[in-house]
Each structure stands twice: as C-alpha cells, then as structure tokens.
Design a protein around this motif. Structure first.
Motif, PDB file in Angstrom:
ATOM      1  N   ARG A   1      -5.469  -8.424   5.221  1.00  0.00           N
ATOM      2  CA  ARG A   1      -6.579  -8.460   4.277  1.00  0.00           C
ATOM      3  C   ARG A   1      -6.649  -7.197   3.425  1.00  0.00           C
ATOM      4  O   ARG A   1      -7.489  -7.100   2.522  1.00  0.00           O
ATOM      5  CB  ARG A   1      -7.903  -8.653   5.025  1.00  0.00           C
ATOM      6  CG  ARG A   1      -8.033 -10.014   5.709  1.00  0.00           C
ATOM      7  CD  ARG A   1      -9.364 -10.118   6.436  1.00  0.00           C
ATOM      8  NE  ARG A   1      -9.487 -11.339   7.211  1.00  0.00           N
ATOM      9  CZ  ARG A   1     -10.034 -12.480   6.767  1.00  0.00           C
ATOM     10  NH1 ARG A   1     -10.493 -12.528   5.528  1.00  0.00           N
ATOM     11  NH2 ARG A   1     -10.120 -13.543   7.539  1.00  0.00           N
ATOM     12  N   LEU A   2      -5.785  -6.224   3.677  1.00  0.00           N
ATOM     13  CA  LEU A   2      -5.671  -5.069   2.789  1.00  0.00           C
ATOM     14  C   LEU A   2      -4.793  -5.377   1.578  1.00  0.00           C
ATOM     15  O   LEU A   2      -4.754  -4.600   0.623  1.00  0.00           O
ATOM     16  CB  LEU A   2      -5.087  -3.868   3.550  1.00  0.00           C
ATOM     17  CG  LEU A   2      -5.979  -3.258   4.631  1.00  0.00           C
ATOM     18  CD1 LEU A   2      -5.221  -2.179   5.386  1.00  0.00           C
ATOM     19  CD2 LEU A   2      -7.259  -2.687   4.021  1.00  0.00           C
ATOM     20  N   ILE A   3      -4.080  -6.505   1.630  1.00  0.00           N
ATOM     21  CA  ILE A   3      -3.178  -6.899   0.542  1.00  0.00           C
ATOM     22  C   ILE A   3      -3.655  -8.178  -0.144  1.00  0.00           C
ATOM     23  O   ILE A   3      -3.753  -8.237  -1.373  1.00  0.00           O
ATOM     24  CB  ILE A   3      -1.745  -7.093   1.060  1.00  0.00           C
ATOM     25  CG1 ILE A   3      -1.226  -5.809   1.704  1.00  0.00           C
ATOM     26  CG2 ILE A   3      -0.817  -7.543  -0.070  1.00  0.00           C
ATOM     27  CD1 ILE A   3       0.139  -5.954   2.341  1.00  0.00           C
ATOM     28  N   THR A   4      -3.959  -9.189   0.649  1.00  0.00           N
ATOM     29  CA  THR A   4      -4.239 -10.520   0.082  1.00  0.00           C
ATOM     30  C   THR A   4      -5.424 -10.567  -0.887  1.00  0.00           C
ATOM     31  O   THR A   4      -5.380 -11.361  -1.842  1.00  0.00           O
ATOM     32  CB  THR A   4      -4.458 -11.544   1.210  1.00  0.00           C
ATOM     33  OG1 THR A   4      -5.443 -11.045   2.135  1.00  0.00           O
ATOM     34  CG2 THR A   4      -3.150 -11.799   1.962  1.00  0.00           C
ATOM     35  N   PRO A   5      -6.488  -9.761  -0.714  1.00  0.00           N
ATOM     36  CA  PRO A   5      -7.581  -9.841  -1.690  1.00  0.00           C
ATOM     37  C   PRO A   5      -7.152  -9.499  -3.105  1.00  0.00           C
ATOM     38  O   PRO A   5      -7.801  -9.928  -4.072  1.00  0.00           O
ATOM     39  CB  PRO A   5      -8.594  -8.801  -1.168  1.00  0.00           C
ATOM     40  CG  PRO A   5      -8.293  -8.664   0.269  1.00  0.00           C
ATOM     41  CD  PRO A   5      -6.811  -8.848   0.394  1.00  0.00           C
ATOM     42  N   THR A   6      -6.051  -8.743  -3.236  1.00  0.00           N
ATOM     43  CA  THR A   6      -5.563  -8.357  -4.562  1.00  0.00           C
ATOM     44  C   THR A   6      -5.147  -9.570  -5.386  1.00  0.00           C
ATOM     45  O   THR A   6      -5.122  -9.504  -6.624  1.00  0.00           O
ATOM     46  CB  THR A   6      -4.369  -7.393  -4.415  1.00  0.00           C
ATOM     47  OG1 THR A   6      -4.789  -6.268  -3.631  1.00  0.00           O
ATOM     48  CG2 THR A   6      -3.863  -6.900  -5.753  1.00  0.00           C
ATOM     49  N   PHE A   7      -4.845 -10.681  -4.731  1.00  0.00           N
ATOM     50  CA  PHE A   7      -4.377 -11.874  -5.439  1.00  0.00           C
ATOM     51  C   PHE A   7      -5.412 -12.997  -5.451  1.00  0.00           C
ATOM     52  O   PHE A   7      -5.175 -14.041  -6.060  1.00  0.00           O
ATOM     53  CB  PHE A   7      -3.077 -12.379  -4.805  1.00  0.00           C
ATOM     54  CG  PHE A   7      -1.975 -11.355  -4.796  1.00  0.00           C
ATOM     55  CD1 PHE A   7      -1.175 -11.178  -5.910  1.00  0.00           C
ATOM     56  CD2 PHE A   7      -1.755 -10.561  -3.680  1.00  0.00           C
ATOM     57  CE1 PHE A   7      -0.166 -10.231  -5.918  1.00  0.00           C
ATOM     58  CE2 PHE A   7      -0.741  -9.612  -3.687  1.00  0.00           C
ATOM     59  CZ  PHE A   7       0.048  -9.440  -4.796  1.00  0.00           C
ATOM     60  N   MET A   8      -6.548 -12.782  -4.802  1.00  0.00           N
ATOM     61  CA  MET A   8      -7.595 -13.786  -4.746  1.00  0.00           C
ATOM     62  C   MET A   8      -8.683 -13.479  -5.780  1.00  0.00           C
ATOM     63  O   MET A   8      -8.896 -12.321  -6.136  1.00  0.00           O
ATOM     64  CB  MET A   8      -8.233 -13.812  -3.348  1.00  0.00           C
ATOM     65  CG  MET A   8      -7.278 -14.158  -2.222  1.00  0.00           C
ATOM     66  SD  MET A   8      -6.857 -15.906  -2.199  1.00  0.00           S
ATOM     67  CE  MET A   8      -8.471 -16.619  -1.864  1.00  0.00           C
TER      68      MET A   8
ATOM     69  N   GLY B   1      -3.429  -1.471  -5.442  1.00  0.00           N
ATOM     70  CA  GLY B   1      -4.298  -2.484  -4.851  1.00  0.00           C
ATOM     71  C   GLY B   1      -4.641  -2.174  -3.408  1.00  0.00           C
ATOM     72  O   GLY B   1      -5.797  -2.311  -2.983  1.00  0.00           O
ATOM     73  N   ILE B   2      -3.647  -1.731  -2.629  1.00  0.00           N
ATOM     74  CA  ILE B   2      -3.896  -1.386  -1.232  1.00  0.00           C
ATOM     75  C   ILE B   2      -4.783  -0.150  -1.138  1.00  0.00           C
ATOM     76  O   ILE B   2      -5.693  -0.080  -0.300  1.00  0.00           O
ATOM     77  CB  ILE B   2      -2.560  -1.156  -0.494  1.00  0.00           C
ATOM     78  CG1 ILE B   2      -1.794  -2.486  -0.395  1.00  0.00           C
ATOM     79  CG2 ILE B   2      -2.802  -0.581   0.893  1.00  0.00           C
ATOM     80  CD1 ILE B   2      -0.390  -2.335   0.154  1.00  0.00           C
ATOM     81  N   ALA B   3      -4.535   0.845  -2.002  1.00  0.00           N
ATOM     82  CA  ALA B   3      -5.390   2.039  -2.014  1.00  0.00           C
ATOM     83  C   ALA B   3      -6.837   1.659  -2.289  1.00  0.00           C
ATOM     84  O   ALA B   3      -7.768   2.189  -1.654  1.00  0.00           O
ATOM     85  CB  ALA B   3      -4.887   3.027  -3.067  1.00  0.00           C
ATOM     86  N   ALA B   4      -7.042   0.737  -3.228  1.00  0.00           N
ATOM     87  CA  ALA B   4      -8.394   0.277  -3.544  1.00  0.00           C
ATOM     88  C   ALA B   4      -9.036  -0.409  -2.343  1.00  0.00           C
ATOM     89  O   ALA B   4     -10.221  -0.190  -2.040  1.00  0.00           O
ATOM     90  CB  ALA B   4      -8.349  -0.672  -4.741  1.00  0.00           C
ATOM     91  N   ASN B   5      -8.266  -1.224  -1.634  1.00  0.00           N
ATOM     92  CA  ASN B   5      -8.805  -1.955  -0.488  1.00  0.00           C
ATOM     93  C   ASN B   5      -9.051  -1.044   0.710  1.00  0.00           C
ATOM     94  O   ASN B   5     -10.018  -1.237   1.461  1.00  0.00           O
ATOM     95  CB  ASN B   5      -7.859  -3.094  -0.113  1.00  0.00           C
ATOM     96  CG  ASN B   5      -7.788  -4.159  -1.191  1.00  0.00           C
ATOM     97  OD1 ASN B   5      -8.729  -4.340  -1.967  1.00  0.00           O
ATOM     98  ND2 ASN B   5      -6.664  -4.862  -1.265  1.00  0.00           N
ATOM     99  N   VAL B   6      -8.177  -0.058   0.913  1.00  0.00           N
ATOM    100  CA  VAL B   6      -8.391   0.905   1.992  1.00  0.00           C
ATOM    101  C   VAL B   6      -9.649   1.726   1.728  1.00  0.00           C
ATOM    102  O   VAL B   6     -10.452   1.976   2.633  1.00  0.00           O
ATOM    103  CB  VAL B   6      -7.164   1.827   2.155  1.00  0.00           C
ATOM    104  CG1 VAL B   6      -7.483   2.986   3.095  1.00  0.00           C
ATOM    105  CG2 VAL B   6      -5.974   1.045   2.690  1.00  0.00           C
ATOM    106  N   ALA B   7      -9.831   2.156   0.478  1.00  0.00           N
ATOM    107  CA  ALA B   7     -11.031   2.908   0.118  1.00  0.00           C
ATOM    108  C   ALA B   7     -12.285   2.058   0.317  1.00  0.00           C
ATOM    109  O   ALA B   7     -13.325   2.559   0.774  1.00  0.00           O
ATOM    110  CB  ALA B   7     -10.937   3.389  -1.325  1.00  0.00           C
TER     111      ALA B   7
END
Length: 242
Positions: free
Chosen positions: A62-69, A107-113
C-alpha cells in the motif's frame, strides 16, 4: 515552442514515451475496474488504497499501489493529463528506466510521509505525489544544471510549481503531505549527479529533434550545496505543515 507542447500523434506518443503511456493506461484500467461490475464492490479500494493502519500491520504494498489508484473520474483524468503534460520531457531526457525510478521514488516518498505524519485511520489514493516529484526534479535541474533548459521553460516550470503548491493549500481534501514530500523526493533525486544527460538548452520543436540532441557530461555538484537546498525545502515543508 516549449518542451511541454505536444505535437505527436497517438502512435508517436506511445513510441516516444512508453513509460508515460503505460502509467496512464494503468490509471485508466484501474479506474474502469473500480466502476465495472467485474470485481466485488470496492474490492480494489479495500485492497490497494493507502490505509496507514493496514500498512503498519504489514501490508507494505500500500506504499506503492495508491500511486496508481484514483477516487473518481475527474481525479484520474486530471492526474493523467498532468502526467501527459509534464512527463514526456523528462522521459525523453532521462530514458524510461530513470523516469520510472523518479516517479516511483517520489510516489513512495509521498506515501511514507503520509504514513509518518497522518493518523492511522488516514486513507488516500492518487498519483499527485509522484507528479509533484516530477516538478521537484525539474526544480533541481533549474537550480543545479541551468544549461539543460531554456529560460522560457524554466520560468514556466517555476510558475506552474508555485501555482500547484498554492492550490495544494487552498483546495479541500488534498493530501498536503504527499504533495510536499513528493516534491522533495523528486528534488533530491534530481540533485544527485550523473552523466550523459540530454542537453535541452535549445527549444525543442519535435520529438525527433530531441533524439538528435547532443549529450554532455555533467560535473558533480557540491554535496554541501545539495544539502543546503534540501534543508531549506524540509524547513519550508515543516513550516507550512505547522
């Protein structure tokens, strides 16, 4: 004509910018799968959206997949259009592999933050963090390698970046943290030196002319200079967040 002007037809666009085309296709396909009665209702959102609680419980994808949803048609359309507008120049400049790395890293940096700064109940989707990473990379080029872009293109990028940041704080239901840290992630990657970049110092009229652009070796940037700019951006982000 700026580097953001698109003159290619559909087939040329896919051939010249395969990674941008693939990502946009993923956006569209995932959106269609969320609205068509193929899977159980909300199955994709339940399994692939960014939910901080589930990430902490081990669902790290879920640190990656939201970038495409995306949460709806307008959300998907706006982000896809932004990628089509700003992505091709970087993909042509860097190559598909490096472009994908910047996009995913941002995208991952944004989700980790988002995981770090938002509550466990927070849920999010959207590629805007990765797209802001492209802005961050452009800003790094403007600061550290001014010869790669014309003054006109640099001014356009700065204005668009500033306007996008302002809108981030004015619009409701925006993941501010994702936008800011996506921007920072792209900037930090852009500040890392490497060789054989395309020289975009002359305005590009067609994609074919890009292919004929000469490559120049870029000297290493001072680590101190990179660190100073990174600290400035981080302090600005923390100031906005307070």
């Amino acid at each position: 004509m700026t580097i953001f002007t698109r003159t290619e037809n559909f087939r040329e666009f896919i051939r010249f910018y395969p990674m941008v085309s693939i990502i946009v296709t993923i956006h569209i396909v995932l959106y269609l799968l969320t609205i068509l009665p193929v899977f159980p209702n909300n199955w994709f959102f339940e399994n692939f959206s960014g939910v901080n609680l589930y990430i902490m419980e081990g669902e790290v994808w879920r640190l990656i997949t939201p970038t495409f949803m995306h949460s709806g048609f307008s959300h998907m359309l706006f982000n896809s259009f932004s990628l089509i507008l700003f992505g091709p120049a970087l993909e042509r400049m860097l190559g598909s592999g490096r472009f994908l790395f910047i996009y995913l890293f941002s995208g991952i940096a944004a989700n980790v933050a988002t995981l770090m700064f938002e509550p466990l109940s927070y849920t999010h989707v959207g590629s805007s963090g990765a797209i802001f990473g492209l802005f961050g990379y452009y800003i790094a080029i403007i600061i550290f390698r001014k010869n790669m872009l014309t003054k006109q293109n640099s001014q356009i990028i700065v204005v668009l970046c500033v306007v996008s940041l302002i809108m981030t704080f004015l619009q409701p239901d925006i993941n501010v943290i994702a936008h800011l840290f996506g921007l920072l992630g792209g900037f930090l990657v852009g500040a890392i030196p490497y060789f054989n970049k395309r020289d975009l110092s002359e305005s590009v009229r067609t994609t074919a002319s890009w292919a004929g652009s000469q490559r120049k070796n870029i000297s290493f940037q001072s680590p101190v200079k990179v660190l100073i700019w990174a600290v400035i951006i981080i302090l600005a982000i923390l100031g906005f967040w307070r």
